[in-house]
Design a protein around this motif. Sequence first.
Motif, PDB file in Angstrom:
ATOM      1  N   ALA A   1       2.472   1.717  -3.488  1.00  0.00           N
ATOM      2  CA  ALA A   1       1.468   2.123  -4.477  1.00  0.00           C
ATOM      3  C   ALA A   1       1.064   3.586  -4.269  1.00  0.00           C
ATOM      4  O   ALA A   1       0.928   4.335  -5.245  1.00  0.00           O
ATOM      5  CB  ALA A   1       0.251   1.215  -4.394  1.00  0.00           C
ATOM      6  N   ALA A   2       0.866   4.001  -3.035  1.00  0.00           N
ATOM      7  CA  ALA A   2       0.494   5.393  -2.769  1.00  0.00           C
ATOM      8  C   ALA A   2       1.585   6.344  -3.246  1.00  0.00           C
ATOM      9  O   ALA A   2       1.304   7.400  -3.819  1.00  0.00           O
ATOM     10  CB  ALA A   2       0.223   5.594  -1.281  1.00  0.00           C
TER      11      ALA A   2
ATOM     12  N   VAL B   1      -4.685   4.117  -0.684  1.00  0.00           N
ATOM     13  CA  VAL B   1      -4.476   2.771  -1.225  1.00  0.00           C
ATOM     14  C   VAL B   1      -4.714   1.776  -0.100  1.00  0.00           C
ATOM     15  O   VAL B   1      -4.150   1.913   0.985  1.00  0.00           O
ATOM     16  CB  VAL B   1      -3.051   2.590  -1.784  1.00  0.00           C
TER      17      VAL B   1
ATOM     18  N   ALA C   1       2.226  -2.909  -6.408  1.00  0.00           N
ATOM     19  CA  ALA C   1       1.477  -3.386  -5.246  1.00  0.00           C
ATOM     20  C   ALA C   1       1.162  -4.870  -5.376  1.00  0.00           C
ATOM     21  O   ALA C   1       1.276  -5.628  -4.402  1.00  0.00           O
ATOM     22  CB  ALA C   1       0.190  -2.585  -5.079  1.00  0.00           C
TER      23      ALA C   1
ATOM     24  N   ILE D   1      -7.266   1.412  -5.113  1.00  0.00           N
ATOM     25  CA  ILE D   1      -6.670   2.751  -5.178  1.00  0.00           C
ATOM     26  C   ILE D   1      -7.802   3.754  -5.355  1.00  0.00           C
ATOM     27  O   ILE D   1      -8.602   3.633  -6.270  1.00  0.00           O
ATOM     28  CB  ILE D   1      -5.672   2.856  -6.351  1.00  0.00           C
TER      29      ILE D   1
ATOM     30  N   ARG E   1      -0.123  -0.076  -9.467  1.00  0.00           N
ATOM     31  CA  ARG E   1      -0.897  -1.315  -9.359  1.00  0.00           C
ATOM     32  C   ARG E   1       0.002  -2.533  -9.518  1.00  0.00           C
ATOM     33  O   ARG E   1      -0.080  -3.488  -8.747  1.00  0.00           O
ATOM     34  CB  ARG E   1      -2.012  -1.342 -10.396  1.00  0.00           C
TER      35      ARG E   1
ATOM     36  N   ALA F   1       0.832  -1.210   0.000  1.00  0.00           N
ATOM     37  CA  ALA F   1       0.000   0.000   0.000  1.00  0.00           C
ATOM     38  C   ALA F   1       0.864   1.256   0.000  1.00  0.00           C
ATOM     39  O   ALA F   1       0.594   2.217  -0.728  1.00  0.00           O
ATOM     40  CB  ALA F   1      -0.929  -0.005   1.215  1.00  0.00           C
TER      41      ALA F   1
ATOM     42  N   VAL G   1      -6.196  -4.958  -4.337  1.00  0.00           N
ATOM     43  CA  VAL G   1      -5.578  -3.631  -4.307  1.00  0.00           C
ATOM     44  C   VAL G   1      -6.653  -2.617  -4.699  1.00  0.00           C
ATOM     45  O   VAL G   1      -7.216  -2.686  -5.779  1.00  0.00           O
ATOM     46  CB  VAL G   1      -4.376  -3.547  -5.283  1.00  0.00           C
TER      47      VAL G   1
ATOM     48  N   GLN H   1      -3.095   0.041   4.735  1.00  0.00           N
ATOM     49  CA  GLN H   1      -3.595   1.250   4.083  1.00  0.00           C
ATOM     50  C   GLN H   1      -2.523   2.318   4.124  1.00  0.00           C
ATOM     51  O   GLN H   1      -1.796   2.445   5.110  1.00  0.00           O
ATOM     52  CB  GLN H   1      -4.851   1.748   4.793  1.00  0.00           C
TER      53      GLN H   1
END
Length: 119
Positions: free
Chosen positions: A39-40, A76, A55, A67, A52, A36, A65, A93
């Motif tokens: 990805a963020a 995320v 993650a 988003i 994506r 997470a 996942v 998260q």
Amino acid sequence: MTVEAALALCSLVLVLALAVGAVAAAGAQLRCIDAAREAARLVARGEPDRARHAAEAIAPGGARVDIRIVGDEVTVQVSRGIDQLPGLIVSGQALGVLEPGVLIGGPPETEPRLSSGPP
């Protein structure tokens, strides 16, 4: 073998199975948090597709996942059930803010939601 010894052995096996499940859950929890967070960070840089893929590569297999982008804020969430402990779902998260000049999904009042994995 006496009944007491049989019950003690069964109890020992049950405790061992729960301990193994707890270790698996803790590992999966850490991997969800790491996925997470990565990805963020990538979405905030303007790379949602790469986020994506990253993650999904970091998270435990079969993880979901999710988003979400609202205005300039990115959320995320990565979640996954634990096979050794049915009914237990671990998740991680991470929050982020889009970098200046990054616009994903249209005007700020829209709320794009990019999900993958099982519903």
